[in-house]
Enzyme design. Structure first.
Site, PDB file in Angstrom:
ATOM      1  N   GLU A   1       6.295 -28.816   5.747  1.00  0.00           N
ATOM      2  CA  GLU A   1       6.861 -28.472   4.541  1.00  0.00           C
ATOM      3  C   GLU A   1       6.363 -28.760   3.233  1.00  0.00           C
ATOM      4  O   GLU A   1       6.701 -28.298   2.462  1.00  0.00           O
ATOM      5  CB  GLU A   1       8.305 -28.850   4.553  1.00  0.00           C
TER       6      GLU A   1
ATOM      7  N   ALA B   1      21.002 -27.873  11.475  1.00  0.00           N
ATOM      8  CA  ALA B   1      19.953 -28.481  10.775  1.00  0.00           C
ATOM      9  C   ALA B   1      18.531 -27.572  11.469  1.00  0.00           C
ATOM     10  O   ALA B   1      17.455 -27.866  10.523  1.00  0.00           O
ATOM     11  CB  ALA B   1      20.013 -29.924  11.133  1.00  0.00           C
ATOM     12  N   ASN B   2      18.854 -26.771  12.505  1.00  0.00           N
ATOM     13  CA  ASN B   2      17.667 -26.186  13.094  1.00  0.00           C
ATOM     14  C   ASN B   2      17.961 -24.882  13.289  1.00  0.00           C
ATOM     15  O   ASN B   2      17.960 -24.089  14.509  1.00  0.00           O
ATOM     16  CB  ASN B   2      17.027 -26.824  14.188  1.00  0.00           C
TER      17      ASN B   2
ATOM     18  N   ILE C   1      20.372 -28.169   4.757  1.00  0.00           N
ATOM     19  CA  ILE C   1      20.893 -29.462   5.214  1.00  0.00           C
ATOM     20  C   ILE C   1      20.021 -30.339   5.943  1.00  0.00           C
ATOM     21  O   ILE C   1      20.146 -31.578   5.872  1.00  0.00           O
ATOM     22  CB  ILE C   1      21.898 -28.833   6.480  1.00  0.00           C
ATOM     23  N   ASP C   2      18.608 -29.804   6.407  1.00  0.00           N
ATOM     24  CA  ASP C   2      17.758 -30.738   6.615  1.00  0.00           C
ATOM     25  C   ASP C   2      16.927 -31.712   5.650  1.00  0.00           C
ATOM     26  O   ASP C   2      15.967 -32.554   6.170  1.00  0.00           O
ATOM     27  CB  ASP C   2      16.565 -29.989   7.500  1.00  0.00           C
TER      28      ASP C   2
ATOM     29  N   TYR D   1       7.423 -30.471  11.086  1.00  0.00           N
ATOM     30  CA  TYR D   1       8.359 -30.575   9.965  1.00  0.00           C
ATOM     31  C   TYR D   1       8.899 -32.012  10.237  1.00  0.00           C
ATOM     32  O   TYR D   1       9.606 -32.393  11.158  1.00  0.00           O
ATOM     33  CB  TYR D   1       9.556 -29.567  10.414  1.00  0.00           C
TER      34      TYR D   1
ATOM     35  N   LYS E   1      10.158 -29.887  15.246  1.00  0.00           N
ATOM     36  CA  LYS E   1      11.437 -30.514  14.556  1.00  0.00           C
ATOM     37  C   LYS E   1      10.450 -32.054  14.400  1.00  0.00           C
ATOM     38  O   LYS E   1       9.695 -32.593  15.308  1.00  0.00           O
ATOM     39  CB  LYS E   1      12.545 -30.416  15.285  1.00  0.00           C
TER      40      LYS E   1
ATOM     41  N   HIS F   1      10.529 -33.632   6.824  1.00  0.00           N
ATOM     42  CA  HIS F   1      11.915 -33.741   5.996  1.00  0.00           C
ATOM     43  C   HIS F   1      12.315 -35.262   5.766  1.00  0.00           C
ATOM     44  O   HIS F   1      13.376 -35.599   6.081  1.00  0.00           O
ATOM     45  CB  HIS F   1      12.923 -32.839   6.610  1.00  0.00           C
TER      46      HIS F   1
ATOM     47  N   SER G   1      21.742 -20.205 -12.999  1.00  0.00           N
ATOM     48  CA  SER G   1      22.332 -21.062 -12.584  1.00  0.00           C
ATOM     49  C   SER G   1      22.504 -22.454 -13.178  1.00  0.00           C
ATOM     50  O   SER G   1      21.364 -23.111 -13.894  1.00  0.00           O
ATOM     51  CB  SER G   1      21.418 -21.679 -11.005  1.00  0.00           C
TER      52      SER G   1
ATOM     53  N   ARG H   1      12.583 -23.589  20.235  1.00  0.00           N
ATOM     54  CA  ARG H   1      11.268 -23.405  19.644  1.00  0.00           C
ATOM     55  C   ARG H   1      10.266 -24.462  20.283  1.00  0.00           C
ATOM     56  O   ARG H   1      10.564 -25.488  21.056  1.00  0.00           O
ATOM     57  CB  ARG H   1      11.156 -23.647  18.094  1.00  0.00           C
TER      58      ARG H   1
END
Length: 374
Positions: free
Chosen positions: A118, A299-300, A269-270, A94, A75, A96, A220, A15
């Site tokens: 995010e 992760a991506n 996972i990220d 992003y 990323k 994280h 849940s 990307r």
């Protein structure tokens, strides 16, 4: 403003943070756009396309960073990029951070104004810059699971949708947000037996309504998750707490109850992962097998469909980039509180509560900061 777009260096991250059309819009608004050579290649956007849109192509990454006032990425920066940043640069990507203490400390040390896609959050609680990639990742998660259920790839040999006279695979999606709903949509479309689990009754009512009862909804909790996981051929982990590290809702004890050749996909996972025992993998080596169960935890994930993802991302981010570039971060955030909520690091301090709590550190109030700017 001088806006720089580096070439992503994460494994198979194809990307890019800006399309040629987005470049043209920013250029016409009076901004200077620097694009690292071949940054758009993986998304099918050539240097010539960027040139036509008014960008300058820069061959050297260090030069790109040195000249930039704002850096926009896809990323989070990797360790080899940490030293390229300089004080007071705006980083918009992003991040994280709750799952990455080293990056958090590096951005604090460098004095970067780090704004995370995010955690930009609208008044109604929506995450407008996370949504498009969540849609992509949710849909991809089922494609990946379907592929790894195949016997030559180590799976149990099940066709996700079955055939007449043979039951379909059971897909359990944990989390009924954007990722979960998109995963469920594709799984249902492929003919699977789909269950979504969530902690909110309102979410489950909404899902039951939009899917007209074709998807099972179950509250849940630990007991219900354990029961459903034990019966599942595919488990999709789709849990998100904005800005925070994801909780482990599927334990290794639960994974051990699954049939050999079943597949789990940890879309969170990220953010540290919501399935115990997973760790970040790459598109080059996307899975590992543990307790006989195939674990997919790239992760991506959206980088695999880079062209779709790049255009979807720019559609979402461009209006915010324009605000930051036109007004600077202070005025832009004073005028748009949703953008202010994206501020994670500023002048060496943390302004995102979830990130600070992940590391047991102090955080500063964004509201107090905004008041000091007025």
């Amino acid at each position: 403003m001088i806006i720089a777009v580096p070439k992503e260096i994460k494994n198979n991250e194809n990307r890019v943070a800006l399309t040629a059309a987005g470049t043209e819009i920013l250029k016409k608004a009076g901004h200077q756009i620097l694009i690292e050579k071949n940054a758009g290649q993986g998304s099918g956007i050539s240097d010539q396309d960027y040139n036509k849109a008014g960008a300058e192509i820069v061959n050297n990454k260090k030069e790109l960073f040195d000249r930039a006032e704002m850096i926009i990425k896809v990323k989070e920066p990797l360790q080899e990029e940490y030293d390229l940043f300089k004080k007071d640069q705006i980083l918009f990507t992003y991040l994280h951070l709750a799952a990455d203490k080293k990056l958090t400390e590096a951005l604090k040390k460098k004095g970067v104004t780090a704004v995370a896609y995010e955690t930009v959050q609208s008044e109604d609680g929506e995450l407008p810059l996370l949504t498009p990639m969540s849609e992509v990742a949710g849909r991809l998660s089922v494609q990946a699971a379907a592929a790894f259920l195949e016997k030559p790839k180590g799976g149990s040999g099940m066709l996700l949708g079955g055939v007449p006279g043979v039951k379909p695979a059971k897909v359990v999606v944990i989390g009924g947000g954007i990722v979960g709903r998109n995963a469920a949509k594709i799984a249902l479309g492929m003919g699977a037996d789909v269950t979504i689990m969530d902690i909110k009754q309102s979410t489950m009512r909404y899902i039951d309504d939009i899917f007209q009862g074709q998807i099972k909804t179950i509250m849940s909790n630990n007991a219900h998750v354990a029961e459903e996981v034990s019966q599942a051929d595919v488990v999709i982990g789709a849990v998100l707490i904005p800005g925070a590290k994801a909780p482990n809702l599927v334990t290794e004890k639960m994974i051990k109850t699954m049939t050999d050749g079943s597949v789990v996909v940890d879309v969170a996972i990220d953010q540290g992962g919501c399935i115990e025992g997973t760790y970040p993998t790459t598109h080059d080596n996307p899975v590992f097998t543990k307790y006989g169960v195939i674990h997919y935890s790239v992760a991506n994930m959206p980088g695999a469909v880079a062209r779709t993802s790049t255009f979807a991302l720019t559609n979402a981010t461009l209006s915010y980039i324009k605000k930051l570039a036109a007004h600077g971060y202070k005025e832009a955030m004073l005028n748009d509180y949703s953008l202010a909520k994206g501020l994670n690091i500023y002048q060496g301090e943390i302004f995102c509560q979830a990130v600070a709590e992940s590391f047991g550190q102090e955080y500063r109030s964004i509201d107090n900061l905004l008041k000091s700017w007025q």
